[in-house]
Scaffold this active site. Structure first.
Site, mmCIF file in Angstrom:
data_model
loop_
_atom_site.group_PDB
_atom_site.id
_atom_site.type_symbol
_atom_site.label_atom_id
_atom_site.label_comp_id
_atom_site.label_asym_id
_atom_site.label_seq_id
_atom_site.Cartn_x
_atom_site.Cartn_y
_atom_site.Cartn_z
ATOM 1 C CB CYS A 162 -0.938 0.005 1.205
ATOM 2 S SG CYS A 162 -1.782 -1.552 1.487
ATOM 3 C CG HIS A 294 -2.621 4.182 4.880
ATOM 4 N ND1 HIS A 294 -2.268 4.109 3.551
ATOM 5 C CD2 HIS A 294 -2.814 2.896 5.289
ATOM 6 C CE1 HIS A 294 -2.242 2.838 3.176
ATOM 7 N NE2 HIS A 294 -2.572 2.087 4.211
ATOM 8 C CD GLU A 305 -3.261 7.562 8.842
ATOM 9 O OE1 GLU A 305 -2.709 8.323 8.027
ATOM 10 O OE2 GLU A 305 -4.147 6.736 8.513
ATOM 11 C CE LYS A 326 -5.929 3.909 1.400
ATOM 12 N NZ LYS A 326 -5.088 5.072 1.733
ATOM 13 C CG HIS A 331 -6.500 0.590 0.232
ATOM 14 N ND1 HIS A 331 -5.389 0.971 -0.501
ATOM 15 C CD2 HIS A 331 -6.011 0.169 1.431
ATOM 16 C CE1 HIS A 331 -4.301 0.790 0.212
ATOM 17 N NE2 HIS A 331 -4.650 0.302 1.387
ATOM 18 C CG PHE A 390 -0.841 -5.514 4.793
ATOM 19 C CD1 PHE A 390 -1.334 -4.870 5.906
ATOM 20 C CD2 PHE A 390 -1.697 -6.348 4.096
ATOM 21 C CE1 PHE A 390 -2.642 -5.034 6.323
ATOM 22 C CE2 PHE A 390 -3.007 -6.528 4.499
ATOM 23 C CZ PHE A 390 -3.487 -5.860 5.616
#
Length: 403
Positions: A162, A294, A305, A326, A331, A390
């Site tokens: 990502c 994010h 976050e 998003k 995403h 990830f």
């Protein structure tokens, strides 16, 4: 150290097939997430996504090109054409040798893989098209952009899940800043919305079946999207000399690794990336007005976050607007940071903050100004764009408004 500015932008995503349409959708708080449409979607438990439904590849590319271009490459080429056209650059002579392409993607030609595995394993065919490998390889989009526009300088593809786009744009920024390139075409793309792509993500049990609700107490997971965004990063004096329109200045970049867990995010790793970008930009954290988060809509990401932002920015975190687009486009995995950079440019250039839509209930663990549901007008001098992947790989970009 050279100054680096953005002189061109292009995109294809579920909100729009170009930058003006996308920015208008951001300002309207439009949702591009809907029902997925592809073969065997009825076998999936997750049936929503930020899919580009009105894509006409046959009308854009000829038969020979279609044999070589996976959907993620098609998106990239269309976005690159818009960005390079806006920049006004023509890559010939010395400029061609001093300009390159760095793009991010996570899955590459996943649609091509899915189709061909189906042909071999389900339909029993023993032959595949001879161009399957050059069509599905992660660097296909990068290579086709370089060939299409005569870009002969540093060119490669970044795959960090990502964070791929932010890592790619960060490397492009550093190439221009250190003098290794005069201009770089950069960004990212992704097209994972096929049966195999969605089925794999289902296994993680992090997907929502109804909506992406970042920071909302009742959030229940992320929603995939697809598309691309591409930018032209250019050395400031070169752009100024030729009278180019400057969209924003890139002023800092940092990347860190959590070194802790393959899927669970770390507050410390994210906070170090945010602080690192601020330090690299040589600004005070009080100068930051907006952060594009994010913000995936998962329980773990959003609270981590917010904690990282609070940790990195201290008391100033309460004065910053932070939103996740998003919620609108989904995403885009390896392409997500690139599309989200458009929201930062809009904040700096137009003074419009894209909202976090689908926000329904405040979460005490996400107690920041998340610009809920409606866009906001505000003058912003500096913006950050976060990407936390990830594998614990984090990348944060810092941008400044150019008067």
């Amino acid at each position: 150290m050279n100054r680096v500015v953005i002189t061109g932008a292009g995109t294809v995503n579920a909100l729009g097939l170009d930058v003006p349409a996308t920015l208008a959708a951001f300002a309207e708080g439009k949702c591009g997430i809907g029902q997925l449409e592809f073969r065997d979607v009825d076998r999936l438990s997750i049936r929503i996504g930020g899919q580009i439904h009105d894509w006409n590849a046959e009308g854009r590319f000829n038969r020979q090109q279609m044999a070589l271009y996976d959907r993620f490459t098609q998106f990239t080429l269309v976005a690159a054409e818009e960005a390079i056209r806006q920049s006004g650059l023509e890559f010939i002579g010395e400029l061609a040798t001093r300009s390159g392409v760095i793009l991010g993607t996570s899955g590459g030609g996943l649609g091509t893989q899915d189709e061909n595995y189906r042909m071999v394993y389900e339909e029993g065919k023993n032959r595949v098209h001879p161009f399957v490998v050059p069509k599905l390889m992660n660097n296909a989009a990068c290579s086709h952009v370089s060939m299409e526009y005569n870009l002969k300088g540093p060119s490669f593809t970044v795959a960090t899940a990502c964070a791929s786009s932010n890592h790619a744009m960060g490397q492009a920024f550093n190439m221009v800043r250190c003098g290794a390139a005069t201009a770089m075409v950069t960004g990212g793309s992704e097209s994972m919305l096929c049966f195999g792509g969605v089925k794999a993500w289902e296994g993680l049990r992090v997907m929502s079946k109804d909506a992406c609700r970042p920071f909302s107490l009742n959030r229940n997971g992320m929603v995939q999207g697809e598309g691309a965004a591409v930018f032209v990063f250019e050395e400031y004096e070169h752009a100024k000399t030729r009278g180019a329109e400057i969209l924003a200045e890139v002023i800092g970049f940092a990347m860190t690794s959590d070194a802790s867990d393959i899927v669970m995010p770390s507050k410390q790793g994210a906070a170090r990336a945010i602080s690192g970008a601020i330090q690299d930009a040589r600004i005070d954290r009080s100068e930051i007005g907006y952060i594009n988060a994010h913000g995936t809509g998962t329980a773990a990401n959003d609270k981590t976050e917010c904690a990282a932002v609070a940790d990195a920015l201290g008391a100033h975190a309460d004065n910053i607007m932070i939103s996740s687009t998003k919620s609108m486009h989904g995403h885009l995995i390896g392409g997500t940071g690139a599309v989200e950079l458009l929201a930062c440019i809009m904040a700096l250039r137009d003074g419009i903050i894209a909202p976090t839509i689908n926000y329904e209930e405040p979460d005490p663990e996400c107690a920041l100004d998340v610009v809920p549901n409606e866009a906001r007008e505000a003058k912003v001098e500096v913006a950050l764009s976060n990407a936390f992947a990830f594998g614990g790989l984090n990348a944060v970009l810092a941008l400044r408004r150019v008067a």
